[in-house]
Design an enzyme around this catalytic site. Structure first.
Site, short mmCIF file in Angstrom:
data_model
loop_
_atom_site.label_atom_id
_atom_site.label_comp_id
_atom_site.label_asym_id
_atom_site.label_seq_id
_atom_site.Cartn_x
_atom_site.Cartn_y
_atom_site.Cartn_z
N CYS A 69 28.23 42.75 42.04
CA CYS A 69 29.09 42.16 43.20
C CYS A 69 29.86 43.20 43.97
O CYS A 69 30.69 43.13 44.83
CB CYS A 69 30.09 41.23 42.68
SG CYS A 69 29.34 39.83 41.89
N HIS B 153 31.12 33.98 48.57
CA HIS B 153 30.55 35.19 48.00
C HIS B 153 29.10 35.49 48.07
O HIS B 153 28.50 35.30 46.95
CB HIS B 153 31.24 34.97 46.63
CG HIS B 153 30.99 36.48 45.60
ND1 HIS B 153 31.03 37.49 46.30
CD2 HIS B 153 30.77 36.44 44.19
CE1 HIS B 153 30.77 38.30 45.20
NE2 HIS B 153 30.89 38.14 43.96
#
Lengths: 413, 132
Positions: free
Chosen positions: A95, A360
């Protein structure tokens, strides 16, 4: 900063500084009719236009993507926005992928190999559901120990959980064990804030406010994270154009006035800790990155006008208040209770809606955070503008782990 | 009774009461459950196998309600700090999987449960922790 709010010159000579010249992102969401490259091209072209430059000015490209890593995403993007023969760094770092792409460009400029570069983070996830949830493998013919733990079958659900909602739930609950004043309600308040903030952000995937009762009463994923306390999967792209201080001064007054200085760009991986052997320790590497970023930039946490941090789950955001030094040690529960991270609090956190509500798309996240803070420092954030914002911080974590922290400052070129 | 195998090789079933073993770095004392190339803390390469305590304290937990297909829910996953050293992740069992019955700081002890069979009839045995 001094009392007038002016940022003092750093020790580095101005020519060594790196600035954000252009920034853009697509709205995060679902784009069934666009492919990964469409999303990256939209963000890249918008960032170039925002910076008043073109691919002809770009010396280096950092391309951050996770799910199509290995397919030459940067080169595939160049074929749609401009093939100029410049070096491309395709990066994947969980991420923290987008922020890692930014760091590639940042380092190239710092090293003197480039005057200007483009970093793009883009991801197309669709509706993936629970990440890492594999179907059962069926009955084994004969048990055979395999892997570094000599396991004879999947241990997920049998020896605890390693899936994201549970990992971050346990990270939050460990903080609750070690510090008072933290429980389900304090974690839920994080999500209440971020959902509320997202209603002001036209680029957010979700823009719906929920009451604390609705959040706590929503279907439970992994206690204490209900579904409204977990980030969604999604699609999106974000891009920034970075430029050296020297090159910036050759550009127009307007370009210089809108440019935002990178006061610090730091990346860490997880150092050995006992807890990290059981599940990724998201605290220590964040603390080390933040501490280094504050040292390099000369910015104190109390100087920050806004922070975009990695709230993949509500439990994660709360512990990062403490990890980033936004609250007194051990007082993250008190900080959220007292409204510290609210839009009108001392340190607004995730005014974009955060990962929980803005969304996200993994590779885009670390670039979108920089877009968000840059937009506030320029005074261009519209309804969600934090008035008079001059200094901001971005933070992302890629589990496994990588952490990137950027300090951004409004300053004169 | 048919043949049994541990679900992971750091669970010992055939040397007294079931317990966990770790590889301990002779240089710095760091504990590991996996096969090592070296110590991540001090870079040493010399390890000894040590048994760990079977009692400990819940340092963190979650109640998993949404899991991979085939995994029964809800269940409690916890990080347990073993007495005398060692952190381990496992399920809390033999008590309802809810935050009223599983709590931070609760004392637990190691137990085992069947995790499945292969086609030859061998049973895999997993470990969990139950309230002490």
């Amino acid at each position: 900063m001094d009392a007038t709010g002016t940022v003092a010159p750093s020790d580095a000579t101005a020519g060594d500084e790196v600035w954000v010249l252009g920034a853009a992102m697509t709205r995060f969401g679902r784009y069934p009719d666009q492919d990964l490259i469409d999303l990256g091209a939209a963000a890249a072209n918008a960032a170039l236009a925002d910076g008043g430059v073109s691919m002809a000015d770009i010396d280096v490209l950092g391309a951050g993507n996770l799910y199509e890593a290995g397919s030459g995403v940067g080169q595939r993007l160049q074929k749609q926005i401009g093939q100029t023969g410049i070096p491309v760094y395709n990066v994947a770092n969980a991420c923290a992928t987008g922020a890692t792409a930014i760091r590639c460009v940042y380092m190239a400029i710092k090293a003197g190999e480039a005057d200007m570069g483009l970093a793009v983070g883009f991801e197309k996830m669709g509706k993936m559901g629970l990440l890492g949830a594999k179907p059962p493998s069926g009955e084994a013919e004969a048990f055979e120990p395999s892997g570094r733990y000599g396991s004879v079958m999947s241990v997920e659900g049998r020896l605890g959980t390693t899936l994201m909602p549970g990992v971050f739930a346990q990270a939050g609950m460990e903080y609750a064990y070690e510090n008072g004043g933290v429980g389900f309600e304090q974690f839920a308040k994080v999500a209440e804030k971020n959902h509320r903030n997202s209603t002001l952000n036209p680029l957010a995937q979700y823009r719906k406010e929920f009451s604390l009762d609705e959040i706590m009463g929503a279907p439970m994923m992994a206690y204490p994270n209900t579904v409204l306390m977990c980030c969604p999967t999604g699609d999106g792209g974000a891009a920034v154009v970075l430029v050296s201080g020297e090159r910036l001064r050759s550009l127009s007054d307007e370009q210089q006035a809108r440019a935002v200085r990178i006061g610090a760009s730091v990346m860490t991986s997880d150092p050995w800790t006992e807890g990290d052997q059981v599940q990724p320790d998201v605290n220590t590497l964040t603390r080390q990155a933040a501490s280094r970023a504050y040292e390099i930039s000369g910015v104190d946490p109390s100087d920050l006008d806004l922070v975009e941090l990695h709230d993949c789950f509500a439990t994660a955001e709360l512990i990062h208040y403490d990890n980033l030094g936004l609250c007194a040690p051990g007082e993250a529960g008190k900080f959220i209770e007292e409204g510290g991270p609210e839009r009108d609090g001392p340190t607004p956190v995730n005014v974009s809606g955060g990962l929980i509500s803005k969304g996200h798309p993994l590779g885009a996240t670390g670039v979108a955070n920089v877009y968000e803070v840059t937009t506030h420092l320029r005074g261009e954030a519209g309804d969600r503008q934090i008035p008079g914002a001059r200094v901001g911080l971005t933070h992302v974590i890629g589990l496994g782990s990588a952490c990137c922290v950027h300090v951004l400052e409004k300053a004169n070129a | 009774m048919g043949r049994q195998v541990p679900i992971v090789d750091y669970l010992v079933l055939d040397d007294g009461p079931p317990h966990l073993v770790a590889g301990r770095c002779r240089g710095c004392g760091a504990l590991y459950f996996d096969r090592r190339n070296g110590c991540a803390r001090c870079f040493g390469t010399d390890f000894e196998r040590v048994p760990l305590a079977t009692e400990g304290t819940v340092r963190s937990f979650t109640i998993v309600h949404r899991a991979a297909p085939g995994v029964p829910v809800p269940y409690a996953s916890a990080i347990v700090g073993l007495d005398g050293g060692g952190l381990v992740k496992a399920n809390v069992v033999h008590t309802p999987a809810d935050p009223e019955h599983v709590g931070l700081g609760m004392r637990v002890r190691l137990t085992t449960f069947p995790a499945g069979h292969d086609r030859e009839g061998t049973e895999a045995v997993a470990f969990g922790f139950e309230p002490a």
